[in-house]
Every structure is written in structure tokens, then in C-alpha cells.
Design a protein around this motif. Structure first.
Motif, short mmCIF file in Angstrom:
data_model
loop_
_atom_site.label_atom_id
_atom_site.label_comp_id
_atom_site.label_asym_id
_atom_site.label_seq_id
_atom_site.Cartn_x
_atom_site.Cartn_y
_atom_site.Cartn_z
N ALA A 146 3.66 -30.85 25.04
CA ALA A 146 2.32 -30.26 25.07
C ALA A 146 2.35 -28.76 24.80
N VAL A 147 3.48 -28.12 25.10
CA VAL A 147 3.64 -26.69 24.83
C VAL A 147 4.18 -26.45 23.44
N PHE A 148 5.26 -27.17 23.09
CA PHE A 148 6.00 -26.85 21.88
C PHE A 148 5.39 -27.43 20.60
N LEU A 149 4.87 -28.65 20.67
CA LEU A 149 4.40 -29.30 19.45
C LEU A 149 3.22 -28.57 18.80
N PRO A 150 2.17 -28.22 19.56
CA PRO A 150 1.08 -27.46 18.91
C PRO A 150 1.56 -26.13 18.33
N ALA A 151 2.46 -25.43 19.06
CA ALA A 151 2.98 -24.15 18.55
C ALA A 151 3.83 -24.37 17.30
N LEU A 152 4.59 -25.46 17.28
CA LEU A 152 5.44 -25.76 16.12
C LEU A 152 4.58 -26.07 14.90
N LEU A 153 3.55 -26.87 15.08
CA LEU A 153 2.68 -27.23 13.96
C LEU A 153 1.89 -26.03 13.45
N ALA A 154 1.63 -25.08 14.35
CA ALA A 154 0.90 -23.87 13.96
C ALA A 154 1.83 -22.79 13.43
N GLY A 155 3.15 -23.06 13.45
CA GLY A 155 4.14 -22.08 12.98
C GLY A 155 4.30 -20.90 13.91
N GLU A 156 4.02 -21.10 15.22
CA GLU A 156 4.09 -20.01 16.18
C GLU A 156 5.12 -20.26 17.26
N LEU A 157 6.02 -21.20 17.05
CA LEU A 157 7.01 -21.54 18.07
C LEU A 157 8.05 -20.43 18.18
N ALA A 158 8.27 -19.96 19.41
CA ALA A 158 9.27 -18.91 19.66
C ALA A 158 10.29 -19.43 20.66
N LEU A 159 11.53 -18.95 20.54
CA LEU A 159 12.60 -19.43 21.39
C LEU A 159 12.35 -19.11 22.86
N ASP A 160 11.69 -18.00 23.15
CA ASP A 160 11.48 -17.62 24.54
C ASP A 160 10.53 -18.57 25.27
N GLN A 161 9.81 -19.42 24.51
CA GLN A 161 8.96 -20.42 25.15
C GLN A 161 9.78 -21.46 25.91
N LEU A 162 11.03 -21.66 25.46
CA LEU A 162 11.88 -22.64 26.12
C LEU A 162 12.20 -22.24 27.55
N PHE A 163 12.22 -20.94 27.83
CA PHE A 163 12.62 -20.45 29.14
C PHE A 163 11.48 -19.70 29.83
N SER A 164 10.27 -20.01 29.45
CA SER A 164 9.12 -19.31 30.01
C SER A 164 8.75 -19.87 31.38
N GLU A 165 7.97 -19.10 32.12
CA GLU A 165 7.47 -19.55 33.43
C GLU A 165 6.59 -20.79 33.27
#
Length: 209
Positions: A146-165
């Protein structure tokens, strides 16, 4: 509804048609239909209790994997599709259905099949491997998607999202839901095994431990 949502709906459509075919409503016993309706209504009631946190995370109960264990893959997919159509925004419905319905239900089915194939035919394997740990894995994957897929499809996925609060809080929510549903599954298996369709009595109880 944009093109992405339409593509997601087109991907989902064959699974829904197959679920309609496999649900076998015309051959289902009245008790099974009542259990299906009752469990779907239970999940619907809890879905209405969702709330938003200041961090932008929605405290949203899923229930998809729980329905998969109790009413089976096909009926769970139909139920979750109906519930999400009622409770969620139609503007993002395609992606919502993939992440909150098809993904957790399909993944729960995969986990059940893997435990049956590679682990002993022991009811505790089902209760712990599917009813607790399996549910947690499914919901953890769903929350991350739910966090990564929309960001990935929008081309906005960042590595720091993996370790975010936000990721940590979502995993905490997954653990809480898995624990609650695991306890309910255990009670149902003991007192009303018919209410847990993916619990196969002949497989788990008719073989040596």
C-alpha cells in the motif's frame, strides 16, 4: 478514474469472473451461505471503524486474509470486492482492489498450500503457520504494498521509504490484526471447524502427528 485504475480493473476482472464461477452458490448448503454472509458482515462492520493518524496512516482493518481462511479464495474475493466498493473511494478503486483484495487473498492461499506441502499434517501447523504467522506475513506484505506500489507506479519510490516510521507503524498494525484474527481462527477451528473452509479435517486430523 485514470488509465492506471482502468488497467488494474482489467487485470482483476478475470479473477472476479473465475471467483463467480468457483463460488458455486447454486450448490452451496444454506449453513455455508449463512456463514459466508455472517463473516462478511462482521468484516464490513469492522471496516467502518477505520480512522486516520496524524502521520498520514489509516488505521484500516483489512480482513481479506481472514476471509480467505474462513470462506475460501473465491468467496473471499467476491466479498472483499463488494466491501471495498462500498467503503472506499471509487477514484482509486482499481489499485485498491488489487492491494486490499486480490493480493492478500491470493497470498494466503499460497501460504496454506505451502504449509500443507512442506510441513507436517498437524492442526497446530495450520493454527500457527497459517492462523498467526501466515496472517502476519500476508498483512505485512499488503501494508508495504500500500505504501510502495503507488509510489513505484508514480515513479516516486525512494529507498528511505523502506525504513520510514510509516513502514514500522504499518507492520505494527499487521501484527495486531494477525494476532486478533489468529485467536478467532483458533476458536473457530476448535468449536466450529466448518466455519474455516481452508482447514481440512481429513488432512490435519486423519494422519499420524
Amino acid at each position: 478514474m485514470n488509465m492506471l485504475q482502468i488497467v488494474c480493473l482489467l487485470v482483476l476482472l478475470p479473477f472476479l469472473l473465475d471467483a463467480c464461477r468457483r463460488s458455486a452458490l447454486d450448490k452451496a448448503a444454506l449453513e455455508d451461505v449463512l456463514l459466508w454472509v455472517g463473516l462478511t458482515t462482521l468484516v464490513f462492520g469492522i471496516l467502518l471503524l477505520s480512522s486516520d493518524m496524524p502521520e498520514g496512516i489509516s488505521l484500516k482493518y483489512s480482513g481479506a486474509a481472514f476471509l480467505a481462511l474462513t470462506v475460501g479464495y473465491s468467496r473471499a474475493l467476491l466479498s472483499m470486492t463488494l466491501l471495498l466498493l462500498i467503503t472506499q473511494s471509487w477514484a482509486d478503486m482499481g489499485l485498491i482492489l488489487l492491494i486490499d483484495a486480490l493480493l492478500p487473498i491470493w497470498l494466503m492461499l499460497v501460504i496454506v498450500n505451502l504449509t500443507r506441502r512442506f510441513l507436517p499434517a498437524n492442526p497446530f501447523v495450520f493454527l500457527l503457520g497459517c492462523g498467526f504467522f501466515g496472517l502476519f506475513i500476508v498483512y505485512a506484505v499488503q501494508q508495504c504494498a500500500a505504501v510502495f506500489l503507488p509510489a513505484l507506479l508514480a515513479g516516486e519510490l525512494a529507498l528511505d521509504q523502506l525504513f520510514s516510521e510509516q513502514t514500522g507503524l504499518r507492520l505494527l498494525l499487521a501484527g495486531g490484526e494477525a494476532t486478533l484474527e489468529g485467536m478467532i481462527i483458533t476458536i473457530l477451528v476448535v468449536y466450529c471447524p466448518r466455519a474455516v473452509m481452508l482447514f481440512d479435517d481429513e488432512f490435519y486430523l486423519s494422519r499420524p502427528m
